[in-house]
Design an enzyme around this catalytic site. Structure first.
Site, PDB file in Angstrom:
ATOM      1  N   ASP A  31       0.862  -1.188   0.000  1.00 16.60           N
ATOM      2  CA  ASP A  31       0.000   0.000   0.000  1.00 16.60           C
ATOM      3  C   ASP A  31       0.890   1.228   0.000  1.00 16.60           C
ATOM      4  OD1 ASP A  31      -1.601   2.260   1.053  1.00 16.60           O
ATOM      5  OD2 ASP A  31      -3.147   0.748   1.346  1.00 16.60           O
ATOM      6  N   ASN A  87     -12.464  -2.652   4.114  1.00 12.07           N
ATOM      7  CA  ASN A  87     -13.495  -1.631   4.241  1.00 12.07           C
ATOM      8  C   ASN A  87     -14.539  -1.813   3.135  1.00 12.07           C
ATOM      9  OD1 ASN A  87     -11.992  -0.456   6.362  1.00 12.07           O
ATOM     10  ND2 ASN A  87     -10.757   0.690   4.902  1.00 12.07           N
ATOM     11  N   HIS A 100     -10.481  -5.216  -1.882  1.00  8.40           N
ATOM     12  CA  HIS A 100      -9.108  -5.395  -1.413  1.00  8.40           C
ATOM     13  C   HIS A 100      -9.098  -5.647   0.082  1.00  8.40           C
ATOM     14  CE1 HIS A 100     -10.071  -1.094  -1.118  1.00  8.40           C
ATOM     15  NE2 HIS A 100      -9.265  -1.060  -0.078  1.00  8.40           N
ATOM     16  N   HIS A 102      -6.594  -5.149   3.372  1.00  9.70           N
ATOM     17  CA  HIS A 102      -5.366  -4.591   3.953  1.00  9.70           C
ATOM     18  C   HIS A 102      -4.750  -5.630   4.880  1.00  9.70           C
ATOM     19  CE1 HIS A 102      -6.231  -0.208   3.103  1.00  9.70           C
ATOM     20  NE2 HIS A 102      -7.475  -0.672   3.059  1.00  9.70           N
TER      21      HIS A 102
HETATM   22  P1  AMP Z   1      -9.456   1.827   1.295  1.00  9.21           P
HETATM   23  O1  AMP Z   1      -9.407   3.234   1.832  1.00  9.21           O
HETATM   24  O2  AMP Z   1      -9.760   0.778   2.324  1.00  9.21           O
HETATM   25  O3  AMP Z   1     -10.345   1.750   0.080  1.00  9.21           O
HETATM   26  O4  AMP Z   1      -7.971   1.510   0.826  1.00  9.21           O
HETATM   27  C1  AMP Z   1      -7.429   1.967  -0.346  1.00  9.21           C
HETATM   28  C2  AMP Z   1      -5.937   1.966  -0.172  1.00  9.21           C
HETATM   29  O5  AMP Z   1      -5.341   2.029  -1.448  1.00  9.21           O
HETATM   30  C3  AMP Z   1      -5.381   3.140   0.631  1.00  9.21           C
HETATM   31  O6  AMP Z   1      -4.757   2.658   1.812  1.00  9.21           O
HETATM   32  C4  AMP Z   1      -4.374   3.800  -0.320  1.00  9.21           C
HETATM   33  O7  AMP Z   1      -3.202   4.204   0.316  1.00  9.21           O
HETATM   34  C5  AMP Z   1      -4.105   2.670  -1.301  1.00  9.21           C
HETATM   35  N1  AMP Z   1      -3.677   3.103  -2.632  1.00  9.21           N
HETATM   36  C6  AMP Z   1      -4.269   4.012  -3.427  1.00  9.21           C
HETATM   37  N2  AMP Z   1      -3.587   4.141  -4.580  1.00  9.21           N
HETATM   38  C7  AMP Z   1      -2.551   3.270  -4.524  1.00  9.21           C
HETATM   39  C8  AMP Z   1      -1.485   2.918  -5.421  1.00  9.21           C
HETATM   40  N3  AMP Z   1      -1.346   3.484  -6.617  1.00  9.21           N
HETATM   41  N4  AMP Z   1      -0.600   1.983  -5.010  1.00  9.21           N
HETATM   42  C9  AMP Z   1      -0.728   1.391  -3.806  1.00  9.21           C
HETATM   43  N5  AMP Z   1      -1.707   1.671  -2.923  1.00  9.21           N
HETATM   44  C10 AMP Z   1      -2.603   2.595  -3.275  1.00  9.21           C
END
Ligand code: AMP
Ligand code: ZN
Length: 137
Positions: A31, A87, A100, A102
């Site tokens: 992430d 989430n 996804h 985490h």
């Molecule tokens: P959520 O808020 O649970 O939808 O998680 C989305 C996650 O995607 C966040 O923790 C972001 O930091 C991560 N994220 C967004 N864009 C990227 C990217 N290009 N590469 C890696 N992680 C990302």
């Protein structure tokens, strides 16, 4: 493939990532926010909105890899614990609308991840009625 979905673009190689694992259905990568060191995401390559709407077999494959990522975070990064978080919908903090999970390694109570579950049991909740409402049929 959903147009303008950042995780679809990562899955098909249009956007780079720090890859940890890949097979035909699943991809795991770091992430970008690194809430703690080694914070990883596990996604299915096919676009589904979130955990709740993803076919069971894909959820199982994603969770299998999440388990392996968590084990490696403990073995290789010296993490002392791991949180698995998925989430679902904006109200739960979902910002990328592609399923996804985490996998967040934990290094102690003072690390930079906060998950607060407040005890709400003093509220006058009718637990038998609630259990009845959400009983699985
Ligand atoms: P959520 O808020 O649970 O939808 O998680 C989305 C996650 O995607 C966040 O923790 C972001 O930091 C991560 N994220 C967004 N864009 C990227 C990217 N290009 N590469 C890696 N992680 C990302
Ligand atoms: Zn997508």
């Amino acid at each position: 493939m959903q147009k303008n979905c950042i995780f679809c673009q990562i899955a098909n190689g249009e956007i780079p990532c720090h890859k940890i694992f890949e097979d035909d259905d699943v991809l795991a990568f770091l992430d970008i926010s690194q809430v703690t060191k080694g914070h990883a995401l596990v996604i299915c390559k096919e676009h589904y909105e979130n955990f709740l709407s993803t076919p069971k077999d894909l959820v199982h494959k994603v969770m299998d890899i999440a388990q392996r990522v968590g084990q490696v975070q403990i073995q290789m990064l010296g993490a002392k614990g791991v949180n698995i978080v998925s989430n679902c919908y904006e109200n739960a903090g979902q910002s990328v609308m592609h399923f996804h999970v985490h996998v967040i390694p934990r290094y102690g109570k003072t690390d930079s991840f906060i998950l607060e579950m407040k005890d709400n049991s003093k509220e006058s909740l009718n637990l038998p009625a609630i259990a009845d409402q959400i009983k699985l049929k």
